[in-house]
Design a protein around this motif. Structure first.
Motif, mmCIF file in Angstrom:
data_model
loop_
_atom_site.group_PDB
_atom_site.id
_atom_site.type_symbol
_atom_site.label_atom_id
_atom_site.label_comp_id
_atom_site.label_asym_id
_atom_site.label_seq_id
_atom_site.Cartn_x
_atom_site.Cartn_y
_atom_site.Cartn_z
ATOM 1 N N TYR A 111 0.833 -1.200 0.000
ATOM 2 C CA TYR A 111 0.000 0.000 0.000
ATOM 3 C C TYR A 111 0.872 1.257 0.000
ATOM 4 C CZ TYR A 111 1.049 -0.159 5.032
ATOM 5 O OH TYR A 111 1.685 -0.213 6.242
ATOM 6 N N THR A 112 0.278 2.362 -0.401
ATOM 7 C CA THR A 112 0.953 3.659 -0.376
ATOM 8 C C THR A 112 0.647 4.315 0.965
ATOM 9 O OG1 THR A 112 0.648 3.880 -2.759
ATOM 10 C CG2 THR A 112 1.183 5.873 -1.540
ATOM 11 N N ASP A 113 1.675 4.502 1.786
ATOM 12 C CA ASP A 113 1.444 5.039 3.124
ATOM 13 C C ASP A 113 1.774 6.524 3.214
ATOM 14 O OD1 ASP A 113 4.210 5.039 3.060
ATOM 15 O OD2 ASP A 113 4.459 4.036 5.005
ATOM 16 N N SER A 114 1.607 7.084 4.401
ATOM 17 C CA SER A 114 1.820 8.522 4.591
ATOM 18 C C SER A 114 3.283 8.913 4.392
ATOM 19 C CB SER A 114 1.348 8.957 5.974
ATOM 20 O OG SER A 114 2.062 8.266 6.992
ATOM 21 N N GLN A 115 4.209 8.008 4.725
ATOM 22 C CA GLN A 115 5.623 8.319 4.548
ATOM 23 C C GLN A 115 5.964 8.494 3.074
ATOM 24 O OE1 GLN A 115 7.728 9.164 6.738
ATOM 25 N NE2 GLN A 115 9.652 9.144 5.590
ATOM 26 N N PHE A 116 5.350 7.678 2.228
ATOM 27 C CA PHE A 116 5.582 7.768 0.781
ATOM 28 C C PHE A 116 5.154 9.142 0.263
ATOM 29 C CE2 PHE A 116 4.787 7.248 -3.694
ATOM 30 C CZ PHE A 116 5.708 6.307 -4.126
ATOM 31 N N ILE A 117 3.931 9.559 0.591
ATOM 32 C CA ILE A 117 3.465 10.849 0.076
ATOM 33 C C ILE A 117 4.191 12.014 0.757
ATOM 34 C CG2 ILE A 117 1.229 9.932 -0.629
ATOM 35 C CD1 ILE A 117 -0.021 11.314 1.786
ATOM 36 N N LYS A 118 4.596 11.829 2.013
ATOM 37 C CA LYS A 118 5.357 12.875 2.714
ATOM 38 C C LYS A 118 6.669 13.164 1.988
ATOM 39 C CE LYS A 118 8.051 13.514 6.959
ATOM 40 N NZ LYS A 118 7.715 14.919 7.251
ATOM 41 N N VAL A 119 7.403 12.103 1.680
ATOM 42 C CA VAL A 119 8.708 12.273 1.048
ATOM 43 C C VAL A 119 8.564 12.731 -0.399
ATOM 44 C CG1 VAL A 119 10.811 11.082 0.323
ATOM 45 C CG2 VAL A 119 9.798 10.579 2.554
#
Length: 285
Positions: A111-119
């Motif tokens: 899954y795409t998590d918050s860390q992915f979109i944050k970075v």
């Protein structure tokens, strides 16, 4: 007279083939079951289903074989909007996405998590990111799932950008028409993030996400790289208003996402990048 060695060889071949077929069928069943459980969890979490895409069966219908792979896209405007307020480009990785797939004969969930979109989008709104992650984990609570890799990820990683002199409304119309002129393309829908935000009393620049895909070329690209079905397929095309006028069109670099997930890419990924860029340029120019 038939040689016994030949007979034993044939029996061994049939046994191996039957075993491989059974394993493949078992993994497909597991991938399907995982997806069904996720769909139930999405409903229980009060999120809105956007698309459920069966990559492998769509590809097979076009004569292309690939591992079992099914992506679920679901949304919650109350979660999306604070993220988009900080950076509308994050819409390329919204709404939520979870992939159930077969990796080397083993069913997995990513899954795409918050860390992915944050970075990837240089986000700093901790409350918005925590809300995103909390809702996502509410859906994934009973799943043995892993986040998409972020090792090597940086701001704007794997994003191809084009500029248009047209407004978002005009550009979306042209892009939709141009995309659907491709005879191997399936349309999955679109999300008007700005309109959703306005219903919550928040003003965003015009921002629209288009969802579509080509089952045959996508299946070829995913054949040895099924995990990229999370990010690269279906195709996600984000169109947003530029502060100086006109609009910006961004989409995923498929080769870059393959390298992020697998450490390598292949010719079909680069070929699709060229094809998509040429297609979108046609709509822009």
């Amino acid at each position: 007279m038939v040689r016994l060695g030949f007979v034993f060889s044939m029996i061994a071949t049939i046994t191996v083939s039957t075993s491989a077929l059974a394993q493949s069928s078992s993994v497909q069943t597991a991938v399907d079951d995982n997806l069904l459980e996720l769909e139930t969890a999405v409903d229980e979490a009060g999120a809105t289903p956007i698309a459920s895409i069966d990559h492998s069966r769509l590809a097979k219908a076009e004569g292309v074989e690939m591992p079992a792979s099914r992506v679920l896209i679901f949304s919650d405007p109350e979660i999306n909007t604070p993220v988009l307020e900080e950076n509308v480009r994050a819409g390329l990785d919204l709404p939520f996405r979870v992939l159930s797939f077969d990796q080397d004969g083993r069913p997995q969930i990513v899954y795409t998590d918050s860390q992915f979109i944050k970075v990837r989008h240089d986000l700093n709104n901790t409350q918005a990111l925590n809300s995103f992650q909390s809702k996502l984990l509410e859906v994934l609570k009973d799943s043995d799932a892993a986040p998409a890799p972020t090792n090597g990820l940086n701001t704007n990683y794997g994003i191809i950008e084009l500029r248009s002199q047209l407004s978002v409304t005009e550009e979306v119309k042209r892009l939709r028409a141009t995309v659907m002129e491709q005879n191997d393309t399936v349309w999955f829908g679109e999300i008007d993030f700005a309109t959703e935000a306005s219903l919550l009393g928040v003003e965003l620049p015009d921002t629209v996400l288009l969802l579509f895909g080509g089952p045959a070329p996508g299946g070829v690209a995913m054949a040895g790289f099924p995990a990229i079905g999370l990010d690269a397929f279906c195709q996600k095309l984000l169109v947003y208003a530029h502060e100086e006028g006109g609009s910006v069109v961004i989409f995923n670099d498929i080769a870059a996402l393959a390298e992020l997930h697998y450490g390598s890419s292949a010719e079909p990924h680069h070929g699709l990048n060229k094809r998509l860029t040429a297609t979108f340029r046609t709509a822009i120019e």
